[in-house]
Design a protein around this motif. Structure first.
Motif, PDB file in Angstrom:
ATOM      1  N   LEU A  13       7.109 -16.434  37.070  1.00 63.46           N
ATOM      2  CA  LEU A  13       5.933 -15.628  36.734  1.00 63.46           C
ATOM      3  C   LEU A  13       4.622 -16.372  36.940  1.00 63.46           C
ATOM      4  CD1 LEU A  13       7.167 -13.845  33.468  1.00 63.46           C
ATOM      5  CD2 LEU A  13       7.148 -12.977  35.811  1.00 63.46           C
ATOM      6  N   ALA A  14       4.695 -17.640  37.286  1.00 62.23           N
ATOM      7  CA  ALA A  14       3.474 -18.428  37.490  1.00 62.23           C
ATOM      8  C   ALA A  14       2.817 -18.045  38.812  1.00 62.23           C
ATOM      9  CB  ALA A  14       3.817 -19.917  37.483  1.00 62.23           C
ATOM     10  N   PRO A  15       1.537 -18.351  38.982  1.00 58.34           N
ATOM     11  CA  PRO A  15       0.863 -18.037  40.252  1.00 58.34           C
ATOM     12  C   PRO A  15       1.559 -18.713  41.424  1.00 58.34           C
ATOM     13  CG  PRO A  15      -0.750 -18.646  38.576  1.00 58.34           C
ATOM     14  CD  PRO A  15       0.597 -18.944  37.998  1.00 58.34           C
ATOM     15  N   ALA A  16       1.733 -17.963  42.502  1.00 60.81           N
ATOM     16  CA  ALA A  16       2.384 -18.510  43.702  1.00 60.81           C
ATOM     17  C   ALA A  16       1.389 -19.212  44.618  1.00 60.81           C
ATOM     18  CB  ALA A  16       3.092 -17.396  44.466  1.00 60.81           C
ATOM     19  N   PRO A  20      -7.798 -22.061  44.988  1.00 59.13           N
ATOM     20  CA  PRO A  20      -8.548 -21.960  46.252  1.00 59.13           C
ATOM     21  C   PRO A  20      -9.639 -23.016  46.338  1.00 59.13           C
ATOM     22  CG  PRO A  20      -9.328 -20.294  44.721  1.00 59.13           C
ATOM     23  CD  PRO A  20      -8.168 -20.979  44.043  1.00 59.13           C
ATOM     24  N   GLN A  21      -9.926 -23.406  47.549  1.00 55.65           N
ATOM     25  CA  GLN A  21     -11.090 -24.257  47.777  1.00 55.65           C
ATOM     26  C   GLN A  21     -12.350 -23.420  47.563  1.00 55.65           C
ATOM     27  OE1 GLN A  21     -11.101 -27.509  48.480  1.00 55.65           O
ATOM     28  NE2 GLN A  21      -8.862 -27.630  48.469  1.00 55.65           N
ATOM     29  N   PRO A  22     -13.369 -23.976  46.902  1.00 51.21           N
ATOM     30  CA  PRO A  22     -14.590 -23.190  46.655  1.00 51.21           C
ATOM     31  C   PRO A  22     -15.172 -22.572  47.923  1.00 51.21           C
ATOM     32  CG  PRO A  22     -14.631 -25.229  45.399  1.00 51.21           C
ATOM     33  CD  PRO A  22     -13.438 -25.313  46.287  1.00 51.21           C
ATOM     34  N   LEU A  27     -16.341 -17.847  51.280  1.00 54.95           N
ATOM     35  CA  LEU A  27     -16.289 -17.174  52.580  1.00 54.95           C
ATOM     36  C   LEU A  27     -15.562 -15.838  52.483  1.00 54.95           C
ATOM     37  CD1 LEU A  27     -15.567 -20.083  55.093  1.00 54.95           C
ATOM     38  CD2 LEU A  27     -17.628 -18.681  54.959  1.00 54.95           C
ATOM     39  N   ALA A  28     -14.457 -15.802  51.723  1.00 53.24           N
ATOM     40  CA  ALA A  28     -13.725 -14.547  51.569  1.00 53.24           C
ATOM     41  C   ALA A  28     -14.591 -13.504  50.870  1.00 53.24           C
ATOM     42  CB  ALA A  28     -12.445 -14.786  50.769  1.00 53.24           C
ATOM     43  N   MET A  29     -15.294 -13.929  49.815  1.00 58.72           N
ATOM     44  CA  MET A  29     -16.168 -13.010  49.085  1.00 58.72           C
ATOM     45  C   MET A  29     -17.299 -12.503  49.993  1.00 58.72           C
ATOM     46  SD  MET A  29     -18.458 -13.853  45.701  1.00 58.72           S
ATOM     47  CE  MET A  29     -19.525 -14.952  46.655  1.00 58.72           C
TER      48      MET A  29
END
Length: 370
Positions: A13-16, A20-22, A27-29
């Motif tokens: 159940l932990a994050p897979a 993320p690198q800042p 850039l994604a945002m």
């Protein structure tokens, strides 16, 4: 045992994903905002100056996540995004036309899955497109079935076009490379892996929809570089070879050649001219061929044969300036034991597998310091 089960459950159940690198998150945002902004601008422009009644759709947000956050994924590529969403829209329209409101969403999603997979255009937001249309039969009445499909295709195309422009300056590759020969790792940095080999591995582990063969090749090359290059950092073939004094002149006779091979204990001897340049190689097989090929009945030494008559050109040779890590890749890939090394045309010696193993255990640079 109970503790192990709890630990496995927590791990499942932990994050897979790693943190993320800042810069990646920013850039994604920024890309997501630019993509949806371009779609919104297209809708406004058509309402003000155009004739197409375009509108924003919620699944575009999911498409934006793929295009701008994971642009190397096969699911995010232009073919997958545009065709996947468009086929799903068609499936949604067909489902609404065939079934009542209660069951249309089920058929819409099922048909979308099949259409996208058959079209090699799997795009997760396509399922949302089909479900949205299946849940909104009034939408078809208001704007028409054809316009729903056209709107989906146009809006997704605008989003993808935004991704193409954005990633041109973001440092990410979009669309991702589709040919190893054109843009895969340099041949010397690959241990003979072909695109078919990599695709087969991905299929075996059911990862074909998560990663492309070319990107897997990049990862393999990076791992190879991480494991192999550091011990050889800054070391060339000229640094690794040992001076080889078991050379012969082109005028060397057959008996002397045999003696040189016996003396050196090596399977090959270099034929070097008076100017120090490599003229060719003679190995044990060449001598045996001379012995067995001179007469039909009784083999006898071809005493009149000289080294220049027996030698052959090397299949592979290295320049002394070639990085030792690159030489290792070539020797492993082509299954080579001895490769001649020359510097500015002058023969330096042979690079052998034993020398490479020695360099791995005790790096050449360390030996020089010692």
């Amino acid at each position: 045992m109970q503790s192990d089960r709890k630990s496995s459950f927590r791990t499942a159940l932990a994050p897979a994903l790693p943190w993320p690198q800042p810069a990646e998150a920013f850039l994604a945002m920024l890309g997501g905002a630019a993509g949806i902004g371009a779609c919104a601008l297209m809708v406004w422009g058509m309402h003000e100056y155009g004739s197409l009644p375009l509108f924003l759709m919620a699944p575009l947000g999911a498409s934006a996540v793929l295009v701008f956050a994971v642009p190397n994924s096969p699911l995010a590529q232009p073919w997958s995004a545009i065709l996947g969403n468009t086929l799903s829209a068609v499936c949604g329209v067909v489902a609404v036309g065939l079934l009542p409101t209660e069951t249309a969403p089920v058929l819409a999603v099922a048909l979308a899955f099949a259409a996208m997979m058959l079209g090699r255009a799997l795009h997760p937001p396509g399922g949302a497109v089909a479900l949205l249309i299946g849940l909104s039969p009034n939408l078809l009445t208001e704007v028409g079935a054809v316009m729903v499909v056209v709107n989906t295709a146009v809006m997704t195309s605008v989003l993808v076009a935004s991704g193409l422009v954005f990633h041109r300056y973001s440092g990410r590759k979009y669309p991702f490379r589709t040919s190893l020969s054109q843009s895969g790792p340099p041949p010397m940095r690959r241990l003979g892996l072909t695109e078919d080999n990599l695709s087969s591995v991905l299929s075996k582990f059911h990862q074909s929809t998560n990663l492309g063969a070319v990107d897997l090749a990049r990862l393999v090359a990076a791992v190879e570089a991480e494991l192999i290059q550091p011990p050889f950092e800054g070391v060339s073939c000229a640094d690794a070879v040992s001076p080889d004094d078991t050379t012969v002149l082109p005028e060397t006779d057959f008996h002397t050649l045999v003696g040189k091979l016996e003396q050196s204990g090596k399977p090959v001897v270099a034929v070097v001219g008076t100017d120090g340049r490599l003229a060719g190689l003679v190995d044990q097989r060449d001598l045996l061929h001379q012995l067995t090929g001179t007469t039909q009945d009784v083999p006898c030494p071809p005493a009149g044969r000289l080294a220049r008559d027996i030698m052959r050109a090397p299949v592979t040779s290295f320049d002394g300036s070639l990085p030792l890590g690159d030489a290792l890749h070539v020797m492993v890939r082509d299954n080579l034991d001895h490769v001649p090394v020359s510097q500015d045309g002058t023969f330096l010696g042979f690079l052998t597998r034993s020398l490479l193993l020695e360099a791995l255990v005790w790096p050449v640079a360390d030996r020089k310091v010692a």
